[in-house]
Motif scaffolding. Structure first.
Motif, PDB file in Angstrom:
ATOM      1  N   ARG A  12      -4.472 -11.296 -12.654  1.00  0.00           N
ATOM      2  CA  ARG A  12      -5.443 -10.494 -13.646  1.00  0.00           C
ATOM      3  C   ARG A  12      -5.829  -9.268 -13.040  1.00  0.00           C
ATOM      4  O   ARG A  12      -6.010  -8.113 -13.465  1.00  0.00           O
ATOM      5  CB  ARG A  12      -6.680 -11.431 -13.892  1.00  0.00           C
ATOM      6  CG  ARG A  12      -6.529 -12.810 -14.950  1.00  0.00           C
ATOM      7  CD  ARG A  12      -7.645 -13.331 -15.204  1.00  0.00           C
ATOM      8  NE  ARG A  12      -8.570 -13.730 -14.035  1.00  0.00           N
ATOM      9  CZ  ARG A  12      -8.729 -15.035 -13.661  1.00  0.00           C
ATOM     10  NH1 ARG A  12      -8.000 -15.947 -14.411  1.00  0.00           N
ATOM     11  NH2 ARG A  12      -9.608 -15.432 -12.741  1.00  0.00           N
ATOM     12  N   ARG A  13      -5.886  -9.187 -11.633  1.00  0.00           N
ATOM     13  CA  ARG A  13      -6.277  -8.033 -11.056  1.00  0.00           C
ATOM     14  C   ARG A  13      -5.302  -7.057 -10.937  1.00  0.00           C
ATOM     15  O   ARG A  13      -5.811  -6.007 -11.301  1.00  0.00           O
ATOM     16  CB  ARG A  13      -6.663  -8.378  -9.187  1.00  0.00           C
ATOM     17  CG  ARG A  13      -6.902  -7.231  -8.509  1.00  0.00           C
ATOM     18  CD  ARG A  13      -7.100  -7.813  -7.112  1.00  0.00           C
ATOM     19  NE  ARG A  13      -5.953  -8.423  -6.464  1.00  0.00           N
ATOM     20  CZ  ARG A  13      -5.007  -7.595  -5.785  1.00  0.00           C
ATOM     21  NH1 ARG A  13      -5.298  -6.249  -5.798  1.00  0.00           N
ATOM     22  NH2 ARG A  13      -4.121  -8.222  -5.373  1.00  0.00           N
ATOM     23  N   LEU A  14      -4.119  -7.340 -10.717  1.00  0.00           N
ATOM     24  CA  LEU A  14      -3.112  -6.470 -10.838  1.00  0.00           C
ATOM     25  C   LEU A  14      -2.861  -5.739 -12.413  1.00  0.00           C
ATOM     26  O   LEU A  14      -2.339  -4.705 -12.504  1.00  0.00           O
ATOM     27  CB  LEU A  14      -1.937  -6.872 -10.255  1.00  0.00           C
ATOM     28  CG  LEU A  14      -1.912  -7.144  -8.576  1.00  0.00           C
ATOM     29  CD1 LEU A  14      -0.608  -7.854  -8.161  1.00  0.00           C
ATOM     30  CD2 LEU A  14      -2.083  -5.841  -7.838  1.00  0.00           C
ATOM     31  N   GLY A  15      -3.236  -6.816 -13.225  1.00  0.00           N
ATOM     32  CA  GLY A  15      -3.045  -6.453 -14.605  1.00  0.00           C
ATOM     33  C   GLY A  15      -3.784  -5.051 -14.830  1.00  0.00           C
ATOM     34  O   GLY A  15      -3.225  -4.411 -15.951  1.00  0.00           O
ATOM     35  N   VAL A  16      -4.829  -4.952 -14.402  1.00  0.00           N
ATOM     36  CA  VAL A  16      -5.787  -3.726 -14.581  1.00  0.00           C
ATOM     37  C   VAL A  16      -5.020  -2.473 -14.444  1.00  0.00           C
ATOM     38  O   VAL A  16      -5.072  -1.351 -15.120  1.00  0.00           O
ATOM     39  CB  VAL A  16      -6.962  -3.955 -13.842  1.00  0.00           C
ATOM     40  CG1 VAL A  16      -7.896  -2.529 -14.121  1.00  0.00           C
ATOM     41  CG2 VAL A  16      -7.767  -5.058 -14.218  1.00  0.00           C
ATOM     42  N   SER A  70      -9.878  -5.288  -4.474  1.00  0.00           N
ATOM     43  CA  SER A  70      -9.785  -6.524  -3.329  1.00  0.00           C
ATOM     44  C   SER A  70      -8.839  -7.754  -3.733  1.00  0.00           C
ATOM     45  O   SER A  70      -8.789  -8.059  -5.041  1.00  0.00           O
ATOM     46  CB  SER A  70     -11.325  -6.866  -3.216  1.00  0.00           C
ATOM     47  OG  SER A  70     -11.366  -8.110  -2.501  1.00  0.00           O
ATOM     48  N   GLY A  71      -8.157  -8.162  -2.856  1.00  0.00           N
ATOM     49  CA  GLY A  71      -7.243  -9.171  -3.110  1.00  0.00           C
ATOM     50  C   GLY A  71      -8.046 -10.665  -3.670  1.00  0.00           C
ATOM     51  O   GLY A  71      -8.975 -10.866  -3.491  1.00  0.00           O
ATOM     52  N   GLY A  72      -6.951 -11.155  -4.452  1.00  0.00           N
ATOM     53  CA  GLY A  72      -7.555 -12.595  -5.074  1.00  0.00           C
ATOM     54  C   GLY A  72      -7.166 -13.549  -3.964  1.00  0.00           C
ATOM     55  O   GLY A  72      -6.957 -13.260  -2.673  1.00  0.00           O
ATOM     56  N   VAL A  73      -7.060 -14.714  -4.467  1.00  0.00           N
ATOM     57  CA  VAL A  73      -7.164 -16.175  -3.529  1.00  0.00           C
ATOM     58  C   VAL A  73      -5.871 -16.090  -2.660  1.00  0.00           C
ATOM     59  O   VAL A  73      -5.824 -16.330  -1.568  1.00  0.00           O
ATOM     60  CB  VAL A  73      -7.304 -17.272  -4.517  1.00  0.00           C
ATOM     61  CG1 VAL A  73      -7.183 -18.518  -3.447  1.00  0.00           C
ATOM     62  CG2 VAL A  73      -8.727 -17.306  -4.940  1.00  0.00           C
ATOM     63  N   LEU A  74      -4.708 -15.753  -3.356  1.00  0.00           N
ATOM     64  CA  LEU A  74      -3.454 -15.946  -2.751  1.00  0.00           C
ATOM     65  C   LEU A  74      -2.980 -14.732  -1.867  1.00  0.00           C
ATOM     66  O   LEU A  74      -2.825 -14.931  -0.618  1.00  0.00           O
ATOM     67  CB  LEU A  74      -2.230 -15.832  -3.819  1.00  0.00           C
ATOM     68  CG  LEU A  74      -2.160 -17.250  -4.632  1.00  0.00           C
ATOM     69  CD1 LEU A  74      -1.224 -16.821  -5.792  1.00  0.00           C
ATOM     70  CD2 LEU A  74      -2.021 -18.332  -3.851  1.00  0.00           C
ATOM     71  N   SER A  75      -3.611 -13.781  -2.270  1.00  0.00           N
ATOM     72  CA  SER A  75      -3.599 -12.385  -1.210  1.00  0.00           C
ATOM     73  C   SER A  75      -4.481 -12.743  -0.184  1.00  0.00           C
ATOM     74  O   SER A  75      -3.988 -12.409   1.142  1.00  0.00           O
ATOM     75  CB  SER A  75      -3.923 -10.946  -1.931  1.00  0.00           C
ATOM     76  OG  SER A  75      -3.181 -10.791  -2.789  1.00  0.00           O
ATOM     77  N   VAL A 126     -11.836  -3.267  -8.774  1.00  0.00           N
ATOM     78  CA  VAL A 126     -11.342  -4.404  -9.442  1.00  0.00           C
ATOM     79  C   VAL A 126     -10.994  -5.392  -8.654  1.00  0.00           C
ATOM     80  O   VAL A 126     -10.359  -5.551  -7.458  1.00  0.00           O
ATOM     81  CB  VAL A 126     -10.005  -3.990 -10.002  1.00  0.00           C
ATOM     82  CG1 VAL A 126      -9.488  -5.271 -10.890  1.00  0.00           C
ATOM     83  CG2 VAL A 126     -10.180  -2.599 -10.823  1.00  0.00           C
ATOM     84  N   THR A 127     -11.550  -6.731  -8.717  1.00  0.00           N
ATOM     85  CA  THR A 127     -11.296  -8.081  -8.149  1.00  0.00           C
ATOM     86  C   THR A 127     -11.058  -9.097  -8.930  1.00  0.00           C
ATOM     87  O   THR A 127     -11.483  -9.047 -10.274  1.00  0.00           O
ATOM     88  CB  THR A 127     -12.237  -8.155  -6.973  1.00  0.00           C
ATOM     89  OG1 THR A 127     -11.955  -9.309  -6.104  1.00  0.00           O
ATOM     90  CG2 THR A 127     -13.763  -8.583  -7.748  1.00  0.00           C
ATOM     91  N   SER A 128     -10.531 -10.216  -8.681  1.00  0.00           N
ATOM     92  CA  SER A 128     -10.539 -11.261  -9.294  1.00  0.00           C
ATOM     93  C   SER A 128      -9.887 -12.622  -8.535  1.00  0.00           C
ATOM     94  O   SER A 128      -9.209 -12.116  -7.457  1.00  0.00           O
ATOM     95  CB  SER A 128      -9.519 -11.258 -10.681  1.00  0.00           C
ATOM     96  OG  SER A 128      -9.266 -12.579 -11.322  1.00  0.00           O
ATOM     97  N   PHE A 129     -10.178 -13.708  -8.700  1.00  0.00           N
ATOM     98  CA  PHE A 129      -9.690 -14.748  -7.974  1.00  0.00           C
ATOM     99  C   PHE A 129      -8.317 -14.718  -8.366  1.00  0.00           C
ATOM    100  O   PHE A 129      -7.352 -15.369  -7.644  1.00  0.00           O
ATOM    101  CB  PHE A 129     -10.460 -16.035  -8.289  1.00  0.00           C
ATOM    102  CG  PHE A 129     -11.807 -16.415  -7.729  1.00  0.00           C
ATOM    103  CD1 PHE A 129     -11.753 -16.741  -6.439  1.00  0.00           C
ATOM    104  CD2 PHE A 129     -12.601 -16.160  -8.666  1.00  0.00           C
ATOM    105  CE1 PHE A 129     -12.970 -16.738  -5.783  1.00  0.00           C
ATOM    106  CE2 PHE A 129     -14.036 -16.504  -7.806  1.00  0.00           C
ATOM    107  CZ  PHE A 129     -14.390 -16.603  -6.354  1.00  0.00           C
ATOM    108  N   SER A 130      -7.712 -14.261  -9.476  1.00  0.00           N
ATOM    109  CA  SER A 130      -6.489 -14.276  -9.882  1.00  0.00           C
ATOM    110  C   SER A 130      -5.812 -12.762  -9.619  1.00  0.00           C
ATOM    111  O   SER A 130      -6.219 -11.971 -10.305  1.00  0.00           O
ATOM    112  CB  SER A 130      -6.140 -14.607 -11.457  1.00  0.00           C
ATOM    113  OG  SER A 130      -4.843 -14.354 -11.931  1.00  0.00           O
ATOM    114  N   ASP A 131      -4.868 -13.167  -8.828  1.00  0.00           N
ATOM    115  CA  ASP A 131      -4.085 -11.551  -8.332  1.00  0.00           C
ATOM    116  C   ASP A 131      -3.383 -11.258  -9.694  1.00  0.00           C
ATOM    117  O   ASP A 131      -3.263 -10.023  -9.835  1.00  0.00           O
ATOM    118  CB  ASP A 131      -3.162 -11.962  -7.198  1.00  0.00           C
ATOM    119  CG  ASP A 131      -3.852 -11.778  -5.862  1.00  0.00           C
ATOM    120  OD1 ASP A 131      -4.364 -10.772  -5.489  1.00  0.00           O
ATOM    121  OD2 ASP A 131      -3.675 -12.783  -5.258  1.00  0.00           O
TER     122      ASP A 131
END
Length: 265
Positions: A147-151, A162-167, A140-145
């Motif tokens: 959205r990613r962590l919501g999964v 994989s981490g988003g932009v902020l991570s 699971v990945t996303s530019f938005s952490d």
């Protein structure tokens, strides 16, 4: 704890670098279509990269853009149409837009890198992972952490991420002072998926790869289409490459003894 998704084990010693077919493989430009994914699997790919968006009636579909205009014969916002309406649209005027469930069910042995493009997609993807028991097959990945962590809120067991932009930004700065492992755990990621450069800043360097590896993080680089660059990054020790030129990367991996990467069930 080992993450099966990242254990790209082939016959012989050790692990192989992962080859990702970015939105499948379609010289005709029919990206994210079942035909493009089928072409990649037929080449020997065991890892597919894709994107998901939610239809107006809550169906998770395989599509990258927020609008239909660039790659289909339709126009306007993707999210304004129902799944049935989206199924009438054609990628390149030829291929229908798949659902994520369709892709997940087609090849039970193939692993899929999923970029979540909207907030409703987080829960929908989690539901599909649970229904198919696909925890070891999905990253699971996303530019938005967010959205990613919501999964992961409703998953019964872990999946790769994989981490988003902020991570990734935090990893880039804090990794230099020895905090990469701590950040990786806090951000719930086992891999970083990054371009070689952000603007003029070269992100993927030997030092960056080394810091990530010391922190237990795999490094996957996108989107690499030139053979010379593929070779340079593999020599640097990256763990995976995403490409639009699935034919070129497959040929290079074949020469290095890392092919095919699809393990038949």
């Amino acid at each position: 704890m080992p993450i099966p998704y990242l254990e790209n084990v082939l016959p012989g010693p050790g692990r192989a670098p992962v080859a990702f077919a970015h939105r499948g493989f379609s010289p005709a430009g029919h990206e994210n279509s079942m035909a493009a994914f089928r072409a990649a699997v037929d080449l020997g790919y065991g890892y597919l990269e894709t994107d998901v968006r939610t239809s107006a009636d809550g169906v998770l579909m395989v599509f990258h853009d927020a609008t239909l205009d660039r790659v289909t014969d339709g126009t306007g916002p993707f999210s304004a149409r129902t799944a049935a309406q989206l199924r009438q649209v054609r990628i390149g005027g030829v291929e229908p837009i798949p659902t994520m469930e369709e892709l997940l069910a087609e090849w039970p042995d193939v692993k899929i890198n999923v970029d979540v493009k909207d907030r409703p997609g987080s829960a929908l993807l989690a539901g599909l992972i649970e229904r198919y028991g696909a925890h070891d097959r999905i990253l699971v990945t996303s530019f938005s952490d967010r959205r990613r962590l919501g999964v992961f809120r409703t998953l019964s067991r872990p999946a790769a991420s994989s981490g988003g932009v902020l991570s990734v930004a935090a990893l880039t700065s804090l990794g230099r002072v020895g905090l990469a492992r701590t950040l990786g755990r806090a951000a719930r990621m086992q891999a970083v998926q990054v371009p070689v450069r952000y603007g003029r800043y070269r992100l993927v360097t030997p030092a960056f790869v080394s810091r990530c590896h010391r922190a237990g993080l795999a490094v996957h680089v996108w989107t690499v289409n030139e053979r010379e660059e593929m070779e340079r990054l593999l020599e640097m020790g990256v763990d995976g490459l995403m490409t639009d030129r699935a034919d070129v990367l497959a040929g290079l991996m074949q020469e290095r003894g890392f092919w095919p990467q699809r393990v038949q069930p």
